[in-house]
Motif scaffolding. Structure first.
Motif, PDB file in Angstrom:
ATOM      1  N   VAL A   2      -3.512  10.585   2.956  1.00 33.35           N
ATOM      2  CA  VAL A   2      -2.137  10.078   3.061  1.00 33.35           C
ATOM      3  C   VAL A   2      -1.690  10.071   4.517  1.00 33.35           C
ATOM      4  O   VAL A   2      -1.090   9.104   4.994  1.00 33.35           O
ATOM      5  CB  VAL A   2      -1.185  10.936   2.203  1.00 33.35           C
ATOM      6  CG1 VAL A   2       0.261  10.468   2.376  1.00 33.35           C
ATOM      7  CG2 VAL A   2      -1.589  10.897   0.728  1.00 33.35           C
TER       8      VAL A   2
ATOM      9  N   TYR B 255      -8.225   2.496   1.270  1.00 34.64           N
ATOM     10  CA  TYR B 255      -7.309   1.769   2.149  1.00 34.64           C
ATOM     11  C   TYR B 255      -8.058   1.001   3.227  1.00 34.64           C
ATOM     12  O   TYR B 255      -8.122  -0.211   3.188  1.00 34.64           O
ATOM     13  CB  TYR B 255      -6.299   2.741   2.766  1.00 34.64           C
ATOM     14  CG  TYR B 255      -5.365   2.125   3.764  1.00 34.64           C
ATOM     15  CD1 TYR B 255      -4.352   1.259   3.362  1.00 34.64           C
ATOM     16  CD2 TYR B 255      -5.471   2.405   5.134  1.00 34.64           C
ATOM     17  CE1 TYR B 255      -3.477   0.681   4.283  1.00 34.64           C
ATOM     18  CE2 TYR B 255      -4.604   1.840   6.061  1.00 34.64           C
ATOM     19  CZ  TYR B 255      -3.614   0.976   5.633  1.00 34.64           C
ATOM     20  OH  TYR B 255      -2.758   0.413   6.545  1.00 34.64           O
TER      21      TYR B 255
ATOM     22  N   PRO C 298      -4.138  10.175  -1.695  1.00 34.26           N
ATOM     23  CA  PRO C 298      -5.246   9.483  -1.033  1.00 34.26           C
ATOM     24  C   PRO C 298      -5.778   8.343  -1.905  1.00 34.26           C
ATOM     25  O   PRO C 298      -5.977   8.513  -3.113  1.00 34.26           O
ATOM     26  CB  PRO C 298      -6.290  10.591  -0.868  1.00 34.26           C
ATOM     27  CG  PRO C 298      -5.474  11.849  -0.803  1.00 34.26           C
ATOM     28  CD  PRO C 298      -4.342  11.635  -1.758  1.00 34.26           C
ATOM     29  N   ILE C 299      -5.992   7.186  -1.304  1.00 36.53           N
ATOM     30  CA  ILE C 299      -6.459   6.004  -2.022  1.00 36.53           C
ATOM     31  C   ILE C 299      -7.417   5.219  -1.127  1.00 36.53           C
ATOM     32  O   ILE C 299      -7.459   5.426   0.088  1.00 36.53           O
ATOM     33  CB  ILE C 299      -5.296   5.078  -2.427  1.00 36.53           C
ATOM     34  CG1 ILE C 299      -4.488   4.656  -1.184  1.00 36.53           C
ATOM     35  CG2 ILE C 299      -4.402   5.741  -3.474  1.00 36.53           C
ATOM     36  CD1 ILE C 299      -3.438   3.589  -1.446  1.00 36.53           C
TER      37      ILE C 299
ATOM     38  N   ILE D 113      -3.261   7.200   6.471  1.00 35.29           N
ATOM     39  CA  ILE D 113      -2.717   5.911   6.043  1.00 35.29           C
ATOM     40  C   ILE D 113      -1.341   5.700   6.662  1.00 35.29           C
ATOM     41  O   ILE D 113      -1.016   4.611   7.161  1.00 35.29           O
ATOM     42  CB  ILE D 113      -2.660   5.827   4.508  1.00 35.29           C
ATOM     43  CG1 ILE D 113      -4.089   5.809   3.928  1.00 35.29           C
ATOM     44  CG2 ILE D 113      -1.892   4.584   4.061  1.00 35.29           C
ATOM     45  CD1 ILE D 113      -4.146   5.899   2.415  1.00 35.29           C
TER      46      ILE D 113
ATOM     47  N   TYR E  53     -11.969   6.951   0.057  1.00 35.09           N
ATOM     48  CA  TYR E  53     -10.529   7.203   0.035  1.00 35.09           C
ATOM     49  C   TYR E  53     -10.067   7.667   1.419  1.00 35.09           C
ATOM     50  O   TYR E  53     -10.774   8.401   2.102  1.00 35.09           O
ATOM     51  CB  TYR E  53     -10.192   8.302  -0.983  1.00 35.09           C
ATOM     52  CG  TYR E  53     -10.204   7.864  -2.427  1.00 35.09           C
ATOM     53  CD1 TYR E  53     -11.260   7.126  -2.962  1.00 35.09           C
ATOM     54  CD2 TYR E  53      -9.165   8.199  -3.272  1.00 35.09           C
ATOM     55  CE1 TYR E  53     -11.272   6.744  -4.288  1.00 35.09           C
ATOM     56  CE2 TYR E  53      -9.164   7.823  -4.608  1.00 35.09           C
ATOM     57  CZ  TYR E  53     -10.222   7.093  -5.109  1.00 35.09           C
ATOM     58  OH  TYR E  53     -10.242   6.706  -6.425  1.00 35.09           O
TER      59      TYR E  53
ATOM     60  N   TYR F 249       0.825  -1.206   0.000  1.00 37.73           N
ATOM     61  CA  TYR F 249       0.000   0.000   0.000  1.00 37.73           C
ATOM     62  C   TYR F 249       0.864   1.262   0.000  1.00 37.73           C
ATOM     63  O   TYR F 249       0.463   2.288  -0.542  1.00 37.73           O
ATOM     64  CB  TYR F 249      -0.933   0.021   1.207  1.00 37.73           C
ATOM     65  CG  TYR F 249      -2.266  -0.653   0.979  1.00 37.73           C
ATOM     66  CD1 TYR F 249      -3.288  -0.006   0.282  1.00 37.73           C
ATOM     67  CD2 TYR F 249      -2.519  -1.923   1.479  1.00 37.73           C
ATOM     68  CE1 TYR F 249      -4.522  -0.610   0.091  1.00 37.73           C
ATOM     69  CE2 TYR F 249      -3.755  -2.546   1.286  1.00 37.73           C
ATOM     70  CZ  TYR F 249      -4.749  -1.885   0.590  1.00 37.73           C
ATOM     71  OH  TYR F 249      -5.960  -2.492   0.397  1.00 37.73           O
ATOM     72  N   ASN F 250       2.046   1.192   0.608  1.00 42.04           N
ATOM     73  CA  ASN F 250       2.911   2.363   0.640  1.00 42.04           C
ATOM     74  C   ASN F 250       3.285   2.807  -0.771  1.00 42.04           C
ATOM     75  O   ASN F 250       3.308   4.003  -1.076  1.00 42.04           O
ATOM     76  CB  ASN F 250       4.166   2.065   1.455  1.00 42.04           C
ATOM     77  CG  ASN F 250       5.161   3.201   1.418  1.00 42.04           C
ATOM     78  OD1 ASN F 250       6.304   3.019   1.015  1.00 42.04           O
ATOM     79  ND2 ASN F 250       4.750   4.387   1.821  1.00 42.04           N
TER      80      ASN F 250
ATOM     81  N   VAL G 290       0.093   4.572  -2.239  1.00 44.43           N
ATOM     82  CA  VAL G 290      -0.252   5.878  -1.664  1.00 44.43           C
ATOM     83  C   VAL G 290       0.798   6.913  -2.027  1.00 44.43           C
ATOM     84  O   VAL G 290       0.479   8.093  -2.238  1.00 44.43           O
ATOM     85  CB  VAL G 290      -0.446   5.780  -0.129  1.00 44.43           C
ATOM     86  CG1 VAL G 290       0.873   5.549   0.596  1.00 44.43           C
ATOM     87  CG2 VAL G 290      -1.131   7.026   0.410  1.00 44.43           C
TER      88      VAL G 290
END
Length: 528
Positions: free
Chosen positions: A173, A158, A155-156, A176, A170, A146-147, A150
């Motif tokens: 960042v 997660y 923003p994604i 997360i 979303y 995931y790092n 992102v």
């Protein structure tokens, strides 16, 4: 084509996992029809195969032999023409070399990540319930894969990715990253207190560490150090705490502890399959540094042209600008497909190299952090570690490189096209340790850039964070968005499918991005 993250059955991901696991003859064949499996049927026997799929798809590789994973174009489009091109590890001749997003290429990696890697990881977690060590390793891998996403997009989805719903929100960042450190804390606590040496459920399928507990713990701590540096400009106090905790707990110190995915005919090294067949070449930026330094890795990575010299292609050339001019291809015996055409089946995939940790620690030492050594000693050991990784073992040659005072040079292409805007060589320092902190920071960035090669996702993020001048600006730009132009791309834009299938969520993601959905909007940690 529209898609969503709703998964009614686990067929595709489990079929992928079963096929990936087949590269190990010790794995017993699963006789259940994977297309009929549902979440409640996941059990411990599927933890390893699912993890295998999450690893391979999580490093953006694909195979014709793995349904649902896609072919090697996954690497080519998600990595080759995006991050690798942005940072001049290679040149591919696509519009992305002029900082343009074309033909929806920004969506290939996104789609494969959320339809293959994420479901596989979630399946592995479900199948590992009650196995503390397995869950700890999965937490570490979750942070790793995931790092990269992102840091590429901002923003994604997660916290609710793979939640079975049509619409997936979303996460910012910052939030997360907060969870990343939490997961790494939990994983380190579990693995450091465990009496196990190997997680049996993962041993046959884990093609990074074969379930080795100590190696996964070191991997997690190294990842913590990487992330600590990433937030060092936006959260300096937390960065110091996390970095010192990572080093105290133990990060990679030998190449044997590095993470290299063991390729096979089922899970091939996509870079080796593609670079020469797709026409990738060395770049002018790489040539300038490697040739100028007389870097012994040069001949390992690239091949001379027929005139007996190395020639890198400037990134950002106009279509057909260089005509039939020859540029250095990737060394087919090391970085290409091999003389027999099967090197991709045996050449391991670089995932996380030990040398990176020495350069990260060196930078931390310059910041006044306790990194277990001086900045100079860590910097020089990082160089030695990288050279040895690539088979350079002569002590005299290594010491000569570390003490070298030669400078990066003008690219050879100027002998053919003397008016190209390449006269201002980006790197103006030797390898030998400089006297000023400002120069030392740049030297660390340059050697880290070389040491991470060819793993471009991390190198791209690190260049954005450090703002070190390592590569040339692109010659021409097709992207006049603010913050882009001829400079280093700051992020990848969201996919067209997201706007059509998950519009409210992506709109909220742009709000959390705090800037327009362009390649010029800096991420939360990119403050310089």
């Amino acid at each position: 084509m529209k898609y969503s993250f709703k998964i009614k059955t686990l067929g595709a991901a489990l079929m992928t996992a079963v096929i990936l696991s087949s590269c190990n003859s010790d794995f017993d064949e699963i006789n259940t029809d994977p297309n009929s499996l549902t979440e409640d049927q996941l059990d411990a026997t599927l933890a390893g195969p699912s993890f295998a799929s999450a690893i391979y798809a999580g490093i953006h590789n694909g195979s014709y032999s793995s349904p649902g994973v896609d072919d090697q174009g996954t690497w080519g489009i998600a990595t080759g023409i995006l991050s690798s091109t942005f940072i001049h590890y290679l040149n591919c001749g696509y519009g992305t070399e002029r900082n343009a997003f074309v033909n929806g290429y920004e969506g290939r990696g996104w789609t494969r990540f959320y339809t293959v890697a994420v479901p596989a990881l979630n399946n592995a977690v479900k199948a590992s319930e009650g196995n503390a060590e397995a869950l700890a390793i999965l937490k570490i891998w979750k942070v790793f894969m995931y790092n990269q996403m992102v840091d590429a997009y901002g923003p994604i989805p997660y916290t609710q990715a793979g939640n079975g719903k049509e619409k997936v929100p979303y996460d910012s960042v910052e939030s997360i990253y907060e969870d990343f450190f939490k997961l790494l804390d939990e994983a380190n606590a579990s693995l450091s207190s465990s009496s196990l040496t190997t997680v049996a459920a993962f041993q046959p399928n884990d093609r990074l560490y074969a379930g080795n507990v100590a190696n996964w713990r070191v991997f997690g701590n190294s990842l913590r150090l990487r992330l600590a540096l990433r937030i060092s400009d936006i959260q300096p106090d937390k960065a110091k705490t996390q970095a010192e905790a990572a080093v105290a707990a133990g990060v990679m110190q030998t190449n044997e502890q590095g993470a290299f995915f063991k390729a096979s005919n089922i899970t091939p090294n996509n870079l080796n399959m593609i670079v020469n067949s797709w026409g990738y070449t060395m770049t002018a930026s790489m040539e300038s540094i490697l040739v100028g330094y007389n870097d012994p890795r040069l001949a390992k990575w690239f091949a001379k042209i027929d005139t007996g010299v190395y020639r890198g292609q400037p990134v950002g050339g106009l279509e057909d600008q260089f005509g039939t001019t020859k540029f250095s291809a990737f060394n087919n015996d090391i970085m290409g497909n091999g003389a027999a055409g099967n090197l991709s089946e045996t050449k391991n995939i670089e995932v996380f190299m030990a040398s990176e940790n020495y350069f990260s620690r060196a930078e931390g030492a310059l910041k006044g952090w306790n990194m277990g050594g001086s900045a100079q000693s860590l910097y020089e050991e990082g160089i030695r570690m990288s050279l040895r990784q690539w088979g350079i073992t002569d002590t005299a040659a290594i010491n000569a490189y570390v003490a070298g005072n030669t400078l990066p040079t003008l690219p050879n292409i100027l002998t053919v096209y003397p008016t190209l805007d390449l006269q201002d060589i980006p790197v103006k320092l030797p390898v030998a340790w400089s006297a000023t902190v400002a120069n030392q920071r740049t030297q660390i960035a340059v050697q880290k850039y070389l040491a991470i090669f060819p793993e471009s996702w991390e190198s791209w993020a690190d260049l954005r964070r450090s703002d070190a001048k390592v590569i040339y600006p692109v010659l021409n730009t097709d992207n006049n968005d603010a913050g882009v132009g001829k400079s280093l791309m700051k992020r990848i834009i969201y996919t067209t499918n997201e706007y059509s299938a998950n519009k409210d969520a992506v709109t909220d993601g742009i709000t959390k991005l705090k800037g327009p959905d362009t390649g010029g909007t800096k991420l939360w940690w990119d403050t310089k």
